[in-house]
Enzyme design. Sequence first.
Site, PDB file in Angstrom:
ATOM      1  N   TRP A 149       0.647  -1.228  -0.141  1.00 38.59           N
ATOM      2  CA  TRP A 149       0.093   0.115  -0.002  1.00 38.59           C
ATOM      3  C   TRP A 149       0.711   1.149  -0.040  1.00 38.59           C
ATOM      4  O   TRP A 149       0.678   2.391  -0.815  1.00 38.59           O
ATOM      5  CB  TRP A 149      -0.972   0.003   1.197  1.00 38.59           C
ATOM      6  CG  TRP A 149      -2.167  -0.934   0.809  1.00 38.59           C
ATOM      7  CD1 TRP A 149      -2.506  -2.098   1.329  1.00 38.59           C
ATOM      8  CD2 TRP A 149      -3.141  -0.901  -0.197  1.00 38.59           C
ATOM      9  NE1 TRP A 149      -3.453  -2.720   0.668  1.00 38.59           N
ATOM     10  CE2 TRP A 149      -3.793  -2.137  -0.358  1.00 38.59           C
ATOM     11  CE3 TRP A 149      -3.364  -0.156  -1.178  1.00 38.59           C
ATOM     12  CZ2 TRP A 149      -4.737  -2.199  -0.974  1.00 38.59           C
ATOM     13  CZ3 TRP A 149      -4.326  -0.272  -2.192  1.00 38.59           C
ATOM     14  CH2 TRP A 149      -5.230  -1.472  -1.925  1.00 38.59           C
ATOM     15  N   ASP A 163      -1.269   6.573   6.641  1.00 40.10           N
ATOM     16  CA  ASP A 163      -2.367   5.914   6.052  1.00 40.10           C
ATOM     17  C   ASP A 163      -2.646   4.933   7.090  1.00 40.10           C
ATOM     18  O   ASP A 163      -1.988   3.858   7.293  1.00 40.10           O
ATOM     19  CB  ASP A 163      -1.966   5.041   4.684  1.00 40.10           C
ATOM     20  CG  ASP A 163      -3.122   4.147   4.150  1.00 40.10           C
ATOM     21  OD1 ASP A 163      -4.209   3.940   4.954  1.00 40.10           O
ATOM     22  OD2 ASP A 163      -3.031   3.680   3.129  1.00 40.10           O
ATOM     23  N   LYS A 213     -12.911  -1.340   7.091  1.00 39.55           N
ATOM     24  CA  LYS A 213     -12.039  -2.491   7.916  1.00 39.55           C
ATOM     25  C   LYS A 213     -12.556  -2.056   9.322  1.00 39.55           C
ATOM     26  O   LYS A 213     -13.356  -3.004   9.943  1.00 39.55           O
ATOM     27  CB  LYS A 213     -10.758  -2.144   8.072  1.00 39.55           C
ATOM     28  CG  LYS A 213     -10.067  -2.750   6.462  1.00 39.55           C
ATOM     29  CD  LYS A 213      -9.457  -1.624   6.013  1.00 39.55           C
ATOM     30  CE  LYS A 213      -8.634  -1.744   4.676  1.00 39.55           C
ATOM     31  NZ  LYS A 213      -8.683  -2.838   3.875  1.00 39.55           N
TER      32      LYS A 213
HETATM   33  N1  PMP Z   1      -4.178   1.626   2.105  1.00 35.34           N
HETATM   34  C1  PMP Z   1      -4.541   0.582   2.991  1.00 35.34           C
HETATM   35  C2  PMP Z   1      -3.540   0.314   3.941  1.00 35.34           C
HETATM   36  C3  PMP Z   1      -5.495  -0.347   2.508  1.00 35.34           C
HETATM   37  O1  PMP Z   1      -5.556  -1.498   3.136  1.00 35.34           O
HETATM   38  C4  PMP Z   1      -6.286  -0.048   1.466  1.00 35.34           C
HETATM   39  C5  PMP Z   1      -7.405  -1.079   1.210  1.00 35.34           C
HETATM   40  N2  PMP Z   1      -7.321  -2.324   1.446  1.00 35.34           N
HETATM   41  C6  PMP Z   1      -5.898   0.824   0.753  1.00 35.34           C
HETATM   42  C7  PMP Z   1      -4.877   1.892   1.249  1.00 35.34           C
HETATM   43  C8  PMP Z   1      -6.946   1.429  -0.314  1.00 35.34           C
HETATM   44  O2  PMP Z   1      -8.097   1.888   0.027  1.00 35.34           O
HETATM   45  P1  PMP Z   1      -9.452   2.021  -0.900  1.00 35.34           P
HETATM   46  O3  PMP Z   1      -9.707   0.759  -1.661  1.00 35.34           O
HETATM   47  O4  PMP Z   1     -10.389   2.333   0.164  1.00 35.34           O
HETATM   48  O5  PMP Z   1      -9.239   3.051  -1.712  1.00 35.34           O
END
Ligand code: PMP
Length: 359
Positions: free
Chosen positions: A101, A171, A195
């Site tokens: 991520w 994040d 989550k």
């Molecule tokens: N950052 C993290 C740490 C995540 O776990 C996720 C989704 N699993 C995201 C970003 C992306 O999030 P979204 O799909 O809500 O844009």
Amino acid sequence: MKQIYNFSAGPAVLPKEVLQRAQAEMLDWHGSGMSVMEMSHRGKEFTSILEKTEADFRTLLNVPSQYKVLFLQGGAIAENAMIPLNLLNGKSADYVVTGAWSKRSVEDARAYGEIRIAATSEASSFTEVPSFDTWQLNQDAAYVHICTNETINGVEFDGIPNTHGVPIVADMSSHILSRPVDVSRYGVIYGGAQKNIGPAGLCIVVVHEGLLNQASPLTPAVFSWKTQADNQSMINTPPTYSIYIAGLVFEWLLAQGGVAAIEQKNIAKANLLYNYLDGSDFYYNNIQVANRSRMNIPFRLRNEQLNDAFLKGAEAQGLLQLKGHRMVGGMRASIYNAMPIEGVQALIAYMTEFAKHNA
Ligand code: PMP
């Protein structure tokens, strides 16, 4: 109804009490005669929901008054672009890469300015957070970006470094509200809701008000933190139902004793599973102990040929969504706030049986 335990990384398990309450209030919210889904976002009913939701979130995370709490859409991925647009202001930014991520955050940010990698654990396949004394931080950076819990890799920060006044942007999508956080050490905290907060469609951004005056003129109005802060997150129609469910989750969490109390439960759940994995010669987890995530626990079978049989047997026992992310393979148990310890116990009981029969 069959007892299942849902180990999905997200959208993920929600507290049963919250779903029951949403069900009870579905057709008639508090005598209004309307479902929350049908309400004007500017009406008095929804305004009261939004205000309470924000107040409870502030209480839970102990958010100081100098921070704005925004309820946005577009998920964490949209924020990957909005962070540089709102903050870069002609400067560069430092990013620390600890998994899939944060790597994605770098890729998304690069379109908007100079993005430097201050540290990365890619060489060790993202099994650790690089030790803080190796980070190459620039004093003139607009911000330092980190992902404090890597959902796919199962790597969680154990503390944050001193960046000498450069704001940290974190994040926290997959561990927000799972442990106390000293918000004052961050410039921005953001996370998608699906989550630990509620349904998908909502992204919470906590931003220090001192960072609200440096956005690029190219920032879309719906993603301008300043514009949204000045308009109670209502420059557009916010994701009203997701906000309402988030509010119910916050009430549930407060009733559990808040974030400090849930942290103790989360530690107990994670310890149970890691101790089992470490004592097994059938399964393993290879993340550095200090950086093991309490929320997302990846593990592998030593004999990967048994993966399909493992997943099939788990599903038959009501242990769902244990397949690891396609980028890393193996298995992953996501055990967010709403996962009861009984779910972890049931998983370990199944893993023990499976190992015995396939040794
Ligand atoms: N950052 C993290 C740490 C995540 O776990 C996720 C989704 N699993 C995201 C970003 C992306 O999030 P979204 O799909 O809500 O844009």
